[in-house]
Design a protein around this motif. Structure first.
Motif, PDB file in Angstrom:
ATOM      1  N   CYS A  59      -1.350  -7.388   9.920  1.00 29.77           N
ATOM      2  CA  CYS A  59      -0.211  -7.263  10.829  1.00 29.77           C
ATOM      3  C   CYS A  59      -0.439  -6.066  11.753  1.00 29.77           C
ATOM      4  CB  CYS A  59       1.070  -7.102  10.018  1.00 29.77           C
ATOM      5  SG  CYS A  59       2.567  -7.253  10.982  1.00 29.77           S
ATOM      6  N   GLN A  60      -0.477  -6.326  13.043  1.00 28.19           N
ATOM      7  CA  GLN A  60      -0.663  -5.279  14.045  1.00 28.19           C
ATOM      8  C   GLN A  60       0.688  -4.614  14.338  1.00 28.19           C
ATOM      9  OE1 GLN A  60      -3.663  -4.451  15.233  1.00 28.19           O
ATOM     10  NE2 GLN A  60      -4.674  -6.099  14.110  1.00 28.19           N
ATOM     11  N   PRO A 110      -2.742  -0.952  11.927  1.00 26.69           N
ATOM     12  CA  PRO A 110      -2.406  -2.258  11.350  1.00 26.69           C
ATOM     13  C   PRO A 110      -2.393  -2.162   9.827  1.00 26.69           C
ATOM     14  CG  PRO A 110      -4.471  -2.363  12.606  1.00 26.69           C
ATOM     15  CD  PRO A 110      -4.007  -0.948  12.619  1.00 26.69           C
TER      16      PRO A 110
END
Length: 101
Positions: free
Chosen positions: A34-35, A58
């Motif tokens: 997940c950025q 991230p």
């Protein structure tokens, strides 16, 4: 060096928070990287989860017998450097000699 990919099993080998330290030594499945600012559907609770846009890096969303920072069970966000993949090709050569094919 190894590359972390969704679906890979890994062990949590480090953490910086008290809740995260309770997850050390647990095996997890990597779900998604997940950025910062990215939203994704959490596979455990079905809720849209967003990593804050001002997050410094991230984080991997992992699932398993772990606990998130807010106390929810079944998933957690973990830094990549705190994950060790559990892959057969990462075993030392001596350990491969004892594998049964």
């Amino acid at each position: 060096m190894f590359q972390l990919r969704p679906g890979t099993m890994a062990m949590i080998i480090g953490a910086r928070t008290l809740v995260g330290q309770a997850n050390i030594g647990k095996s997890v499945e990597l779900f998604a990287l997940c950025q910062p600012g990215e939203r994704l559907l959490n596979p455990v609770n079905g809720v849209m989860t967003e990593l804050p846009a001002d997050a410094p890096r991230p984080l991997w969303l992992v699932t398993g017998a772990v606990c998130a920072n807010d106390g929810q069970r079944g998933f957690a966000f973990v830094r990549a450097e705190h994950l060790m993949p559990l892959l057969p090709d990462t075993l030392p050569e001596d350990a491969r000699l004892f594998e049964v094919s």
